[in-house]
Each structure stands twice: as structure tokens, then as C-alpha cells.
Motif scaffolding. Structure first.
Motif, PDB file in Angstrom:
ATOM      1  N   GLY A  22      24.432  28.479  47.667  1.00 13.02           N
ATOM      2  CA  GLY A  22      23.457  29.373  48.065  1.00 13.02           C
ATOM      3  C   GLY A  22      22.227  28.778  47.526  1.00 13.02           C
ATOM      4  N   ILE A  23      21.259  29.044  48.035  1.00 14.01           N
ATOM      5  CA  ILE A  23      19.812  28.626  47.851  1.00 14.01           C
ATOM      6  C   ILE A  23      18.839  29.872  47.705  1.00 14.01           C
ATOM      7  N   LEU A  24      17.961  29.941  46.831  1.00 19.17           N
ATOM      8  CA  LEU A  24      16.958  31.125  46.877  1.00 19.17           C
ATOM      9  C   LEU A  24      15.834  30.882  47.594  1.00 19.17           C
ATOM     10  N   VAL A  47      40.069  32.381  52.642  1.00 22.26           N
ATOM     11  CA  VAL A  47      38.786  32.032  52.563  1.00 22.26           C
ATOM     12  C   VAL A  47      37.712  33.013  51.723  1.00 22.26           C
ATOM     13  N   ILE A  48      37.170  33.047  50.546  1.00 24.76           N
ATOM     14  CA  ILE A  48      36.541  34.019  50.113  1.00 24.76           C
ATOM     15  C   ILE A  48      34.819  33.708  50.074  1.00 24.76           C
ATOM     16  N   GLN A  49      34.123  34.473  50.704  1.00 23.29           N
ATOM     17  CA  GLN A  49      32.733  34.171  50.882  1.00 23.29           C
ATOM     18  C   GLN A  49      32.102  34.848  49.717  1.00 23.29           C
ATOM     19  N   ILE A  50      31.028  34.235  48.896  1.00 20.76           N
ATOM     20  CA  ILE A  50      30.292  34.983  48.027  1.00 20.76           C
ATOM     21  C   ILE A  50      28.822  34.996  48.738  1.00 20.76           C
ATOM     22  N   SER A  51      28.543  36.128  49.070  1.00 21.30           N
ATOM     23  CA  SER A  51      27.412  36.605  49.799  1.00 21.30           C
ATOM     24  C   SER A  51      26.297  37.275  48.793  1.00 21.30           C
ATOM     25  N   ALA A  52      25.531  38.115  49.652  1.00 21.12           N
ATOM     26  CA  ALA A  52      24.732  38.931  48.615  1.00 21.12           C
ATOM     27  C   ALA A  52      24.319  40.199  48.991  1.00 21.12           C
ATOM     28  N   LEU A  53      24.304  41.111  48.218  1.00 26.43           N
ATOM     29  CA  LEU A  53      24.201  42.683  48.460  1.00 26.43           C
ATOM     30  C   LEU A  53      22.598  42.789  49.161  1.00 26.43           C
ATOM     31  N   GLY A  54      22.361  43.621  50.240  1.00 22.08           N
ATOM     32  CA  GLY A  54      21.040  44.065  50.650  1.00 22.08           C
ATOM     33  C   GLY A  54      21.154  43.972  52.351  1.00 22.08           C
ATOM     34  N   HIS A  55      19.959  44.089  52.762  1.00 26.34           N
ATOM     35  CA  HIS A  55      20.022  44.423  54.235  1.00 26.34           C
ATOM     36  C   HIS A  55      19.293  43.076  55.003  1.00 26.34           C
ATOM     37  N   GLU A  75      13.751  27.667  50.429  1.00 24.32           N
ATOM     38  CA  GLU A  75      14.175  26.527  51.213  1.00 24.32           C
ATOM     39  C   GLU A  75      13.227  25.273  50.609  1.00 24.32           C
ATOM     40  N   ARG A  76      13.871  24.175  50.705  1.00 21.44           N
ATOM     41  CA  ARG A  76      13.275  22.990  50.042  1.00 21.44           C
ATOM     42  C   ARG A  76      13.710  21.792  50.993  1.00 21.44           C
ATOM     43  N   GLY A  77      12.762  20.990  51.810  1.00 20.96           N
ATOM     44  CA  GLY A  77      13.283  19.925  52.384  1.00 20.96           C
ATOM     45  C   GLY A  77      14.460  20.242  53.481  1.00 20.96           C
ATOM     46  N   ALA A  78      15.587  19.399  53.124  1.00 22.85           N
ATOM     47  CA  ALA A  78      16.744  19.638  53.890  1.00 22.85           C
ATOM     48  C   ALA A  78      17.527  20.917  53.582  1.00 22.85           C
ATOM     49  N   ASP A  79      17.043  21.379  52.472  1.00 27.85           N
ATOM     50  CA  ASP A  79      18.034  22.334  52.034  1.00 27.85           C
ATOM     51  C   ASP A  79      17.293  23.690  52.584  1.00 27.85           C
ATOM     52  N   THR A  80      17.813  24.153  53.761  1.00 30.85           N
ATOM     53  CA  THR A  80      17.298  25.390  54.522  1.00 30.85           C
ATOM     54  C   THR A  80      18.431  26.455  54.295  1.00 30.85           C
ATOM     55  N   PHE A  81      17.866  27.637  54.542  1.00 26.34           N
ATOM     56  CA  PHE A  81      18.776  28.855  54.761  1.00 26.34           C
ATOM     57  C   PHE A  81      19.817  28.612  55.765  1.00 26.34           C
ATOM     58  N   ALA A  82      19.514  27.993  56.975  1.00 25.70           N
ATOM     59  CA  ALA A  82      20.206  28.168  58.113  1.00 25.70           C
ATOM     60  C   ALA A  82      21.289  26.960  57.825  1.00 25.70           C
ATOM     61  N   ALA A  83      20.929  25.933  57.119  1.00 26.03           N
ATOM     62  CA  ALA A  83      22.156  24.705  56.855  1.00 26.03           C
ATOM     63  C   ALA A  83      23.033  25.134  55.547  1.00 26.03           C
ATOM     64  N   VAL A  84      22.551  25.714  54.662  1.00 23.00           N
ATOM     65  CA  VAL A  84      23.282  25.993  53.437  1.00 23.00           C
ATOM     66  C   VAL A  84      24.119  27.197  53.480  1.00 23.00           C
ATOM     67  N   HIS A  85      23.343  28.385  54.308  1.00 18.80           N
ATOM     68  CA  HIS A  85      24.112  29.523  54.367  1.00 18.80           C
ATOM     69  C   HIS A  85      25.112  29.803  55.653  1.00 18.80           C
ATOM     70  N   GLU A  86      24.410  29.189  56.541  1.00 14.16           N
ATOM     71  CA  GLU A  86      25.224  29.235  57.897  1.00 14.16           C
ATOM     72  C   GLU A  86      25.935  28.006  58.461  1.00 14.16           C
ATOM     73  N   TYR A 123      29.020  24.553  40.221  1.00 14.98           N
ATOM     74  CA  TYR A 123      28.344  24.540  39.062  1.00 14.98           C
ATOM     75  C   TYR A 123      27.204  25.359  39.031  1.00 14.98           C
ATOM     76  N   GLY A 124      26.940  26.327  39.903  1.00 12.14           N
ATOM     77  CA  GLY A 124      25.837  27.343  39.842  1.00 12.14           C
ATOM     78  C   GLY A 124      26.008  28.312  38.780  1.00 12.14           C
ATOM     79  N   PHE A 125      25.239  29.422  38.611  1.00 12.78           N
ATOM     80  CA  PHE A 125      25.408  30.302  37.599  1.00 12.78           C
ATOM     81  C   PHE A 125      26.758  31.213  37.816  1.00 12.78           C
ATOM     82  N   ILE A 126      26.462  31.863  39.104  1.00 12.04           N
ATOM     83  CA  ILE A 126      27.892  32.577  39.773  1.00 12.04           C
ATOM     84  C   ILE A 126      29.141  31.823  39.785  1.00 12.04           C
ATOM     85  N   GLY A 127      28.868  30.492  40.357  1.00 17.69           N
ATOM     86  CA  GLY A 127      30.103  29.590  40.652  1.00 17.69           C
ATOM     87  C   GLY A 127      30.562  29.492  39.429  1.00 17.69           C
TER      88      GLY A 127
END
Length: 430
Positions: free
Chosen positions: A74-76, A107-115, A78-89, A9-13
Motif C-alpha cells: 500500500g501507498i499513502l 488470500v488475506i487482504q490488508i485493507s484500511a478502515l474508513g469510508h 501517489e508518486r510517478g508510476a506508484d498510483t493508487f489504481a496500480a498498487v491498490h487495485e 518490509y513495510g511497518f504493518i507488513g
């Protein structure tokens, strides 16, 4: 093909789900609470929580009958239990391990462009990509650049539209020369559909970028022309001020301004040389230019409303909150004798009137503070509207002379009622 989509239900999703449905796939939306989004009333939904579903056993029951998985979660920040480690990894890795156990190969993973050194958001996304690449799956990682759509916006794309639509002014972080290679959300959806149609394209990382590299200045000007607004004065915003605004946004924890947006506004976002050629070679995809995508979907009046109201509505909410706080302070500071004078002919005793005035002042202070904090806004704004209607009708009926107050005390409530109603109906951001 029956496809499970996380973050559906996200913008990209949501654009990916729409593209899958249009291509004839059977989509199952994995979303928090298994709620049915009104945009996709006919699609099945299963409950998931990317902050807590960290074991493959959590995901196995959801993969029954599934033939492919698209992870858009994905999340932009972190807030509470929604951490990058949990949601992205951790949660995606648990899902991917469950795919291995259940025999779901694609399996198709929608990631993000960058370094990785661009910040925690990008680094965690790429660690999730690396974990997927180590598994015996037909995996494909797609890394989109700045994603936009002429048919809607959310988060950072809404912010950039609003910047482009400011009356007479075009704010440019730095000088607006940051390079971007934006891609239409519809083309991101087309890339996922193409990837499912080409199972042989696996074990690869593809950058999803548009055909043109634009400076941020040119990107914003293109949107301004599309919105139908006239020329504007370009205002260079010093980088320290941009960093400060993003830091404040990160601390407040709301809106698109934050560390991730700061990286985009400072360094831009472009793909590697040959990224477009690889997309065409591997997926047969030819993303449209921004000019072409905007020309295919001319702006409508609601697009102009949204761009102009983006900054106006928060200002309105803050002003309403300050008014309620001020009303509460005045209610507590008004001397008892003046409280009694304000209700001539009342059947209530002076003590009862004072208690009522102090009680309503306390409620005003509470609601004003909660409104300022943006805590459960629908509930708070609804309570404000109910109190205001109660004030207006109660005082107007009990003491009709107040309608003739030379300062228009009760009459001023009417535009306030309209303002609260406007905030209520525009609270939905997605």
C-alpha cells in the motif's frame, strides 16, 4: 504453511511477517528488487513491483509452492508510476487472478478502515477489496484502524509520537477530540496468524480495532506519559492550518503529512459497533488496549531520542542546506582581489585561485539545492562531508594561520562535520 507476503518490509507488513515466522510459517517476502532486509536475513525474497506487475502472468512464477497469500502492499500518496489504481487495485487483482490459476485458495487482504468518501487512499483500497470478493477464493479482508507499536514506529505513527514528545508543548489539531480506536501492530500480526489457522473464516470483512475509543488528545497524552516526558501545554491548532500543512506535505511528496493523514486528523478513525465482538467470535482475537500494550513494553532512551529528533533532524538538514547555499552565493560574490588575499603565500596564480573559488562555490550551490530537495540524501550528505573534510584539511595544512582566525572559521567546521555525520547515520527511516 508457505506464505507469500507482499509489502513485507513495510511497518504493518514487517509485523505480520514476524508473527508468521513466530508461528512457524515459511514466509516468502515479495518486495521491490528482491532485496533481503537485514531484519529478516533468513527469509526468502522475490522481486515484485506493484506499479508494474499488472498481469496475472507476472505473478504466476512467484506462486510456485505457495499455499497462502497475504497482501500488505500500500501507498499513502501517489508518486510517478506508484498510483493508487496500480498498487491498490490492478496489481493486487492480477495477483488474486494468479492465485485462482495456481490453485492458491487462501488470500488475506490488508485493507484500511474508513469510508470511500474519506479520500482516494481508502476508496482505492476498498475497490481492491471488492475485486477480491468477486473471485472464487477463500478470501478474508482485514481493515485495521490506526496501527501503532511500542517497539517501533514509521510514517504517521512516528509523527504522532513526535507530536507527543515536543518539549513543553502538545499540539492538538482542532481540539484533539477526534475519536480513534488504535490497534497494536503485534495484534494485527496475530490476526493474520489466526486467520491462517481458521480457513473456514472466509468471505468476510473484519475491522481490526482496539478495545477502547480514545480522543486524539488522550492518545497523544498516553504516549507522552510512556515516553517519560512531563506535563505539556495543550495548543489547539486551527483546522485550516492543519489542512494547509497536510496540503504542503502532499505537494512535497515526503513524510506522513498528506491527504490521508488530514482525514485522520479531522475525522478520526473508529470501527463499527460490535467490531471487537466479531474479532473474538471469528478469529478468537482479543486486541490489547493502548494502556496494556504500552505497559508491556516500557520506553527506552532510544524511544525518547527518536521522538525528540523527529522534528529536529529535518530542521538541521534545512539549516545545513541553507548554509551551503549561502556559502555558494558568497563564493560567487567575493571580488577577485579578496579571493587572492584569503590565500597568502599560495603557489597558485590569482586566476587559478579565482577559478578554484568559483568552482567550489558552484558545487556548494548544487549540493545545497539537492540537500534542500532531499534528493538522494546519503549521496549528497556524503559529498558535503567529503568537501568539508577537504576544505578543513586542505586549508588547515596549506594555511595553518586560519586555525587562529579570530572568527573561528576552520574551528566552526568541526561541529559541522559532526552534524553531517549525525544526518548520515539517521537518514534511514524504516
Amino acid at each position: 504453511m508457505r506464505v507469500l507476503v507482499t509489502g513485507a518490509y513495510g511497518f504493518i507488513g514487517a509485523h505480520i511477517v514476524a508473527a508468521l515466522v513466530a508461528a512457524g510459517h515459511d514466509v516468502v517476502c515479495a518486495v521491490r528488487g528482491a532485496r533481503i532486509d537485514t531484519r529478516f536475513p533468513g527469509l526468502a525474497a522475490v522481486a515484485c513491483d506493484m506499479a508494474r506487475d499488472l498481469r496475472s502472468d507476472d505473478w504466476l512464477p512467484r506462486l510456485a509452492g505457495i499455499e497462502a497469500v497475504v497482501n500488505c502492499a500500500g501507498i499513502l500518496r501517489e508518486r510517478g508510476a506508484d498510483t493508487f489504481a496500480a498498487v491498490h487495485e490492478q496489481a493486487p487483482l492480477a495477483l488474486f487472478h494468479a492465485c485462482v490459476q495456481a490453485g492458491v485458495r487462501r488470500v488475506i487482504q490488508i485493507s484500511a478502515l474508513g469510508h470511500a468518501d474519506d479520500g482516494a487512499f481508502i476508496a482505492s483500497k476498498h475497490r481492491g477489496d471488492a475485486a477480491l470478493a468477486a473471485l472464487p477464493l477463500d478470501w478474508l479482508v482485514l481493515r485495521p484502524s490506526l496501527v501503532y507499536s511500542a517497539r517501533g514506529s514509521y510514517g504517521g505513527s512516528s509523527l504522532l509520537r513526535a507530536m507527543a514528545g515536543l518539549p513543553g508543548l502538545l499540539p492538538l489539531p482542532g481540539r484533539g477530540g477526534q475519536p480513534l480506536q488504535p490497534i497494536a501492530a503485534e495484534d494485527v500480526g496475530a490476526a493474520v496468524v489466526a486467520a491462517l489457522a481458521r480457513p473456514q473464516v472466509a468471505g468476510d470483512v473484519l475491522e481490526l480495532v482496539g478495545p477502547d475509543v480514545l480522543g486524539l488528545r488522550d492518545y497523544l497524552r498516553a504516549w507522552r506519559r510512556w515516553l517519560g516526558f512531563g506535563r505539556a501545554y495543550a495548543l489547539a491548532v486551527p483546522t485550516p492550518l492543519v489542512r494547509l500543512a497536510c496540503a504542503l506535505g502532499e505537494q512535497l511528496g515526503r513524510g506522513p503529512l498528506g491527504n490521508t493523514m488530514a482525514r485522520l486528523l479531522e475525522r478520526g478513525n473508529v470501527g463499527a459497533a460490535g467490531a471487537i465482538d466479531r474479532l473474538h467470535e471469528r478469529l478468537g482475537l482479543a486486541p490489547r488496549s493502548l494502556q496494556c500494550a504500552l505497559a508491556e513494553a516500557p520506553s527506552q532512551v532510544q524511544d525518547r531520542w527518536h521522538a525528540r529528533l523527529y522534528f529536529g533532524l529535518p530542521l538541521l538538514r534545512v539549516s545545513i542546506a541553507v548554509l551551503w547555499l549561502g556559502s555558494g552565493v558568497v563564493g560567487w560574490l567575493t571580488p577577485p582581489a579578496e579571493v587572492a588575499v584569503a590565500a597568502p603565500g599560495s603557489s597558485l596564480s590569482a586566476g587559478s585561485l579565482l577559478a578554484l573559488a568559483r568552482a567550489t562555490a558552484s558545487i556548494d550551490l548544487l549540493l545545497g539545492a539537492l540537500c534542500l530537495l532531499h534528493w538522494r540524501p546519503r549521496w549528497v550528505l556524503g559529498a558535503m562531508l567529503a568537501m568539508l573534510l577537504g576544505y578543513t584539511l586542505g586549508i588547515g595544512i596549506a594555511w595553518p594561520a586560519h586555525w587562529l582566525d579570530p572568527f573561528g572559521g576552520l574551528l566552526k567546521n568541526l561541529p559541522l562535520i559532526a552534524a553531517l555525520a549525525l544526518l548520515l547515520v539517521t537518514e534511514e527511516r524504516r
